[in-house]
Design an enzyme around this catalytic site. Sequence first.
Site, PDB file in Angstrom:
ATOM      1  N   ALA A  66      17.552   9.510  39.366  1.00 16.74           N
ATOM      2  CA  ALA A  66      17.538  10.381  40.147  1.00 16.74           C
ATOM      3  C   ALA A  66      19.016   8.991  40.205  1.00 16.74           C
ATOM      4  CB  ALA A  66      16.683   9.250  41.308  1.00 16.74           C
ATOM      5  N   GLY A 111      13.827  10.010  37.138  1.00 11.08           N
ATOM      6  CA  GLY A 111      14.216  11.301  37.531  1.00 11.08           C
ATOM      7  C   GLY A 111      13.988  12.608  36.460  1.00 11.08           C
ATOM      8  N   GLU A 114      10.353  12.669  34.173  1.00 15.84           N
ATOM      9  CA  GLU A 114       9.740  13.037  35.151  1.00 15.84           C
ATOM     10  C   GLU A 114       9.890  14.455  35.376  1.00 15.84           C
ATOM     11  OE1 GLU A 114       9.332   8.939  38.472  1.00 15.84           O
ATOM     12  OE2 GLU A 114      10.875  10.014  38.190  1.00 15.84           O
ATOM     13  N   GLU A 134      13.439   3.080  35.680  1.00 18.09           N
ATOM     14  CA  GLU A 134      13.905   2.444  37.074  1.00 18.09           C
ATOM     15  C   GLU A 134      13.746   1.209  37.066  1.00 18.09           C
ATOM     16  OE1 GLU A 134      12.254   4.739  36.034  1.00 18.09           O
ATOM     17  OE2 GLU A 134      11.929   6.822  37.117  1.00 18.09           O
TER      18      GLU A 134
HETATM   19  N1  COA Z   1      22.513   7.276  39.324  1.00 15.16           N
HETATM   20  C1  COA Z   1      23.858   7.297  39.701  1.00 15.16           C
HETATM   21  N2  COA Z   1      25.214   8.186  38.930  1.00 15.16           N
HETATM   22  C2  COA Z   1      24.295   7.819  37.807  1.00 15.16           C
HETATM   23  C3  COA Z   1      23.716   7.642  36.745  1.00 15.16           C
HETATM   24  C4  COA Z   1      22.722   7.706  38.106  1.00 15.16           C
HETATM   25  N3  COA Z   1      21.027   8.033  38.152  1.00 15.16           N
HETATM   26  N4  COA Z   1      23.599   7.862  35.882  1.00 15.16           N
HETATM   27  C5  COA Z   1      24.981   7.370  35.124  1.00 15.16           C
HETATM   28  N5  COA Z   1      25.370   7.616  36.215  1.00 15.16           N
HETATM   29  C6  COA Z   1      27.347   7.832  36.729  1.00 15.16           C
HETATM   30  C7  COA Z   1      28.318   6.763  36.138  1.00 15.16           C
HETATM   31  O1  COA Z   1      27.922   5.772  37.310  1.00 15.16           O
HETATM   32  C8  COA Z   1      29.077   7.490  36.078  1.00 15.16           C
HETATM   33  O2  COA Z   1      29.961   7.034  36.912  1.00 15.16           O
HETATM   34  P1  COA Z   1      31.622   7.000  37.820  1.00 15.16           P
HETATM   35  O3  COA Z   1      32.468   8.215  36.663  1.00 15.16           O
HETATM   36  O4  COA Z   1      32.576   7.098  38.717  1.00 15.16           O
HETATM   37  O5  COA Z   1      31.426   5.733  37.071  1.00 15.16           O
HETATM   38  C9  COA Z   1      29.014   8.337  35.310  1.00 15.16           C
HETATM   39  O6  COA Z   1      27.574   8.693  35.598  1.00 15.16           O
HETATM   40  C10 COA Z   1      28.497   8.551  33.219  1.00 15.16           C
HETATM   41  O7  COA Z   1      28.037   7.411  33.609  1.00 15.16           O
HETATM   42  P2  COA Z   1      28.311   6.221  32.175  1.00 15.16           P
HETATM   43  O8  COA Z   1      27.339   5.239  32.397  1.00 15.16           O
HETATM   44  O9  COA Z   1      30.210   6.242  32.621  1.00 15.16           O
HETATM   45  O10 COA Z   1      28.246   6.864  30.901  1.00 15.16           O
HETATM   46  P3  COA Z   1      27.121   5.868  29.433  1.00 15.16           P
HETATM   47  O11 COA Z   1      27.536   6.990  28.781  1.00 15.16           O
HETATM   48  O12 COA Z   1      28.190   5.031  30.251  1.00 15.16           O
HETATM   49  O13 COA Z   1      25.880   5.550  30.123  1.00 15.16           O
HETATM   50  C11 COA Z   1      23.998   6.173  30.310  1.00 15.16           C
HETATM   51  C12 COA Z   1      24.788   6.816  30.198  1.00 15.16           C
HETATM   52  C13 COA Z   1      23.002   7.314  31.412  1.00 15.16           C
HETATM   53  C14 COA Z   1      22.568   5.363  29.411  1.00 15.16           C
HETATM   54  C15 COA Z   1      23.685   5.338  31.799  1.00 15.16           C
HETATM   55  O14 COA Z   1      25.287   6.520  33.107  1.00 15.16           O
HETATM   56  C16 COA Z   1      22.945   5.067  32.709  1.00 15.16           C
HETATM   57  O15 COA Z   1      21.756   4.038  32.651  1.00 15.16           O
HETATM   58  N6  COA Z   1      22.377   5.779  34.409  1.00 15.16           N
HETATM   59  C17 COA Z   1      21.199   5.032  34.606  1.00 15.16           C
HETATM   60  C18 COA Z   1      20.210   6.012  34.410  1.00 15.16           C
HETATM   61  C19 COA Z   1      19.161   5.341  35.436  1.00 15.16           C
HETATM   62  O16 COA Z   1      18.977   4.144  35.189  1.00 15.16           O
HETATM   63  N7  COA Z   1      18.208   5.970  35.795  1.00 15.16           N
HETATM   64  C20 COA Z   1      17.159   5.704  36.757  1.00 15.16           C
HETATM   65  C21 COA Z   1      17.476   5.608  38.691  1.00 15.16           C
HETATM   66  S1  COA Z   1      16.682   5.960  39.455  1.00 15.16           S
END
Ligand code: COA
Length: 260
Positions: A66, A111, A114, A134
């Site tokens: 999400a 999500g 899910e 989460e």
């Molecule tokens: N919601 C909003 N934005 C998100 C996102 C999410 N769930 N997941 C990634 N993004 C955005 C990042 O903020 C980043 O934006 P920016 O370029 O403006 O900084 C962009 O997507 C790229 O992500 P980044 O974190 O730089 O990539 P990465 O390769 O270093 O890491 C992940 C990838 C997936 C490990 C990391 O993005 C992450 O942990 N995301 C969240 C996952 C999460 O907690 N999901 C559950 C949500 S309830």
Amino acid sequence: MAYKNIIIEKKDGIATIKINRPKVLNALNKETIIELTDAVLTLEKDKKINVVVVRGAGDKAFIAGADIKEMKDMNVLEAKEFSELGHNLLDKIRQSRLPFIAMINGYALGGGCELLMACDITLASKNAKLGQPEINLGISPGFCGTQCLPRLVGRAKAKEMMLTGDNINAEEAKRIGLINQVFEPEELEEKTYEIAKKIASKSPVQTNFIKSLVNKGADIDMHSACALEVSYFSSGFGTEDQKEGMTAFLEKRKANFKGK
Ligand code: COA
């Protein structure tokens, strides 16, 4: 409804829904969930479509969860509405007559994990990472993760994943029964559409019956579930597809199912 966050393509009885927010790794904001729900309901009515493939844009993610930016300042009521929006979408996928195939080309987190659990078949590339992280954000899963994950992989593994927030790789996800098959990244698309085509060539009446029986059966007692199977099985004999399938077998030719 005009879509801003998703792209729909249709070919050979297969509809593809592509979540198109690659800059945020296809994170699900409210608008995207509303568009996805509309797309599921619209495809449901399209009699030319027999199978749906769901995928993410770009080469990094299916859905990275999400949208955290949108969620950050939500109050309790807004969070409730958001969770209900997600549940409603996943419910529409589970209730749909159409088989849904999730094609996982990278991160499928929160999500995203899910959503794939609501689909009927999940195919992933070797470099996919799945999880319910989460807890790392100070929240719990809100789109059915706490209920769907234990039902799929067992309570022990589900609790381990949700309490640690650690991701697992595609091979591990396959081993625990969270996904169906793992492919090399360059093979994933071809294999996904191969399987989608195969399912699209079957009787749509029966793909609907099978999906429905498995999903409904999981929520009711065995006796009622078996009675439901008898009812679906027998009603299949009132369809042209049953006559066609058995006639084609006896005539040693490929069946041409029409969904009637
Ligand atoms: N919601 C909003 N934005 C998100 C996102 C999410 N769930 N997941 C990634 N993004 C955005 C990042 O903020 C980043 O934006 P920016 O370029 O403006 O900084 C962009 O997507 C790229 O992500 P980044 O974190 O730089 O990539 P990465 O390769 O270093 O890491 C992940 C990838 C997936 C490990 C990391 O993005 C992450 O942990 N995301 C969240 C996952 C999460 O907690 N999901 C559950 C949500 S309830």
